[in-house]
Design a protein around this motif. Structure first.
Motif, PDB file in Angstrom:
ATOM      1  N   UNK A 252     100.585  19.443  40.541  1.00  0.00           N
ATOM      2  CA  UNK A 252     101.408  18.456  41.431  1.00  0.00           C
ATOM      3  C   UNK A 252     102.392  17.915  40.486  1.00  0.00           C
ATOM      4  N   UNK A 253     101.800  17.363  39.323  1.00  0.00           N
ATOM      5  CA  UNK A 253     102.996  16.630  38.330  1.00  0.00           C
ATOM      6  C   UNK A 253     103.958  17.711  38.034  1.00  0.00           C
ATOM      7  N   UNK A 254     103.350  18.749  37.540  1.00  0.00           N
ATOM      8  CA  UNK A 254     104.642  19.962  37.057  1.00  0.00           C
ATOM      9  C   UNK A 254     105.452  20.158  38.106  1.00  0.00           C
ATOM     10  N   UNK A 255     105.061  20.130  39.382  1.00  0.00           N
ATOM     11  CA  UNK A 255     106.161  20.474  40.651  1.00  0.00           C
ATOM     12  C   UNK A 255     107.211  18.962  40.702  1.00  0.00           C
ATOM     13  N   UNK A 256     106.662  17.853  40.451  1.00  0.00           N
ATOM     14  CA  UNK A 256     107.548  16.776  40.446  1.00  0.00           C
ATOM     15  C   UNK A 256     108.253  16.480  39.460  1.00  0.00           C
TER      16      UNK A 256
ATOM     17  N   UNK B 109     116.045   9.075  39.292  1.00  0.00           N
ATOM     18  CA  UNK B 109     115.688  10.544  39.136  1.00  0.00           C
ATOM     19  C   UNK B 109     114.875  10.625  37.635  1.00  0.00           C
ATOM     20  N   UNK B 110     115.839  10.044  36.557  1.00  0.00           N
ATOM     21  CA  UNK B 110     115.399   9.985  35.461  1.00  0.00           C
ATOM     22  C   UNK B 110     113.773   9.113  34.945  1.00  0.00           C
ATOM     23  N   UNK B 111     113.819   8.343  35.902  1.00  0.00           N
ATOM     24  CA  UNK B 111     112.578   7.366  35.809  1.00  0.00           C
ATOM     25  C   UNK B 111     111.492   8.249  36.294  1.00  0.00           C
ATOM     26  N   UNK B 112     111.544   9.092  37.522  1.00  0.00           N
ATOM     27  CA  UNK B 112     110.557   9.884  38.037  1.00  0.00           C
ATOM     28  C   UNK B 112     110.541  11.096  37.181  1.00  0.00           C
ATOM     29  N   UNK B 113     111.358  11.657  36.458  1.00  0.00           N
ATOM     30  CA  UNK B 113     111.170  12.665  35.649  1.00  0.00           C
ATOM     31  C   UNK B 113     110.344  12.311  34.513  1.00  0.00           C
ATOM     32  N   UNK B 114     110.434  11.034  33.965  1.00  0.00           N
ATOM     33  CA  UNK B 114     109.807  10.204  32.963  1.00  0.00           C
ATOM     34  C   UNK B 114     108.272  10.086  33.079  1.00  0.00           C
TER      35      UNK B 114
ATOM     36  N   UNK C 129     106.706  11.712  35.807  1.00  0.00           N
ATOM     37  CA  UNK C 129     106.138  13.191  35.824  1.00  0.00           C
ATOM     38  C   UNK C 129     105.798  13.857  34.503  1.00  0.00           C
ATOM     39  N   UNK C 130     106.640  13.308  33.536  1.00  0.00           N
ATOM     40  CA  UNK C 130     106.162  13.913  32.051  1.00  0.00           C
ATOM     41  C   UNK C 130     104.981  13.024  31.717  1.00  0.00           C
TER      42      UNK C 130
ATOM     43  N   UNK D 286     101.349  14.551  30.555  1.00  0.00           N
ATOM     44  CA  UNK D 286     100.629  14.160  29.267  1.00  0.00           C
ATOM     45  C   UNK D 286      99.384  13.613  29.477  1.00  0.00           C
ATOM     46  N   UNK D 287      98.783  12.789  30.737  1.00  0.00           N
ATOM     47  CA  UNK D 287      97.734  12.216  30.880  1.00  0.00           C
ATOM     48  C   UNK D 287      96.726  13.285  31.395  1.00  0.00           C
ATOM     49  N   UNK D 288      97.422  14.463  31.840  1.00  0.00           N
ATOM     50  CA  UNK D 288      96.234  15.506  32.464  1.00  0.00           C
ATOM     51  C   UNK D 288      95.253  15.774  31.130  1.00  0.00           C
TER      52      UNK D 288
END
Length: 370
Positions: free
Chosen positions: A97-101, A157-162, A164-165, A169-171
């Motif tokens: 899910x986080x990869x898709x985001x 979108x940059x915030x959403x990208x950060x 998601x990253x 990382x927390x996975x």
């Protein structure tokens, strides 16, 4: 009334003649008290302050899940007691899910970047025409609002990208330090949510023992720096200590005073934290949970007589041998330490102190020194 019996006169004469010989015979028959003595000399005596406490790890952390997801992979040897190296992946959560985001945010950013470039060109064109008195001011402002709107979307979108990253990382939950798993709360294929505890990791190489000591004894014999904040004791100096497991005296380690934890008003005790120092390249012999005795080196007594504790009575007196006769001496005891008594005053160098346990001996009794 006169006594006329001649036998009575003879008896009195015999007693008078035997008197001095009888006294001498009694002196010869005085029984000497067998004793052992210790010839004492003053010496510099190191003081050791002792206390007891439980060894606990300074670094204990319970790792929680920070994102939601199903556990798809765990450490190969994940069980209580396992030693985990720093940086090892303990859990891997489903990151799809986080990869898709992340992919969606990156794709939209690329599109908006092109739109922003076109919007800026349009704003520049309209501004140029307006300066030539061609076109209206409202059209220029409208083009400027379009640029600002796209820029705002890009920031979001940059915030959403950060984010998601960060979620990605927390996975992966990694060991923050090398330690031992002491509690395990989650297994593979389990679904977890943020805040769910996964495991507890304990660093056995970084231990301390919190030891309660009599506050008066601690301040009298231990080393404290000069207090600068008006407190009744300063910061304790890093004094060398020996930490010994009470179950096996052969299991021990070196340590030092790390800090004063608190003062317990109920027991009038000063709680000191003793940090155990592992030797380089050697395994720490102690582990968390062991009940230990801590021996702390304190100030030394410069001039004292060291006697067996049993040689000093509860009234602070000792028996000495002088000319093979028993004498009772009052002494000042500076400290009782283990099975030894440190006498600061009341004796002289070379004095023969009786170390045999005696019960109510007669003063000036004849002694037989072995």
């Amino acid at each position: 009334m006169l006594i006329s019996d001649p036998r009575i006169g003879i008896g009195i004469q015999d007693i008078c003649q035997k008197g001095p010989q009888h006294d001498a015979h009694r002196q010869q028959q005085e029984r000497a008290l067998p004793v052992q003595v210790l010839q004492v000399q003053t010496e510099t005596v190191p003081v050791t302050v002792s206390g007891y406490g439980e060894a606990v790890a300074r670094s204990v952390i319970t790792l929680p899940a920070e994102v939601s997801g199903r556990i798809v992979k765990t450490y190969k040897n994940l069980h209580v007691g396992a030693i985990i190296q720093q940086g090892e992946v303990l859990y891997m959560l489903n990151e799809q899910d986080y990869r898709l985001e992340l992919d969606s945010a990156q794709a939209r950013l690329q599109s908006l970047s092109r739109d922003l470039e076109l919007a800026r060109k349009e704003h520049a064109r309209l501004s140029s025409l307006h300066r030539k008195n061609i076109g209206s001011q409202s059209s220029v402002e409208q083009a400027e609002r379009a640029v600002n709107s796209i820029q705002t979307q890009i920031i979001q979108l940059e915030q959403a990208q950060d984010m998601a990253k960060l979620h990605l990382s927390r996975c992966q939950i990694r060991a923050p330090f090398t330690g031992r798993i002491t509690e395990l709360f989650a297994e593979q294929d389990e679904y977890v949510t943020p805040g769910k505890n996964l495991l507890t990791l304990t660093d056995d190489s970084d231990l301390e023992v919190q030891v309660p000591l009599d506050s008066r004894e601690a301040l009298k014999w231990l080393r404290f720096q000069q207090s600068k904040d008006g407190s009744w004791f300063g910061k304790p100096e890093k004094t060398v200590c020996t930490v010994t497991w009470t179950e096996n005296a052969a299991v021990k380690a070196k340590g030092s005073i790390d800090r004063a934890v608190r003062f317990d008003a109920k027991t009038r005790s000063l709680i000191l934290a003793i940090r155990i120092q592992p030797e380089k390249g050697a395994a720490l012999p102690l582990t968390q949970g062991m009940f230990c005795r801590v021996d702390i080196q304190g100030h030394a007594i410069q001039r004292a007589f060291v006697l067996p504790r049993q040689a000093v009575s509860f009234e602070n007196t000792v028996f000495v041998a002088r000319d093979n006769r028993l004498k009772t001496m009052e002494v000042r005891v500076a400290r009782i330490q283990g099975e030894e008594a440190f006498v600061a005053d009341g004796l002289e160098d070379g004095e023969q102190v009786i170390v045999t346990r005696l019960v109510d001996p007669l003063e000036n009794a004849l002694l037989k020194i072995s």
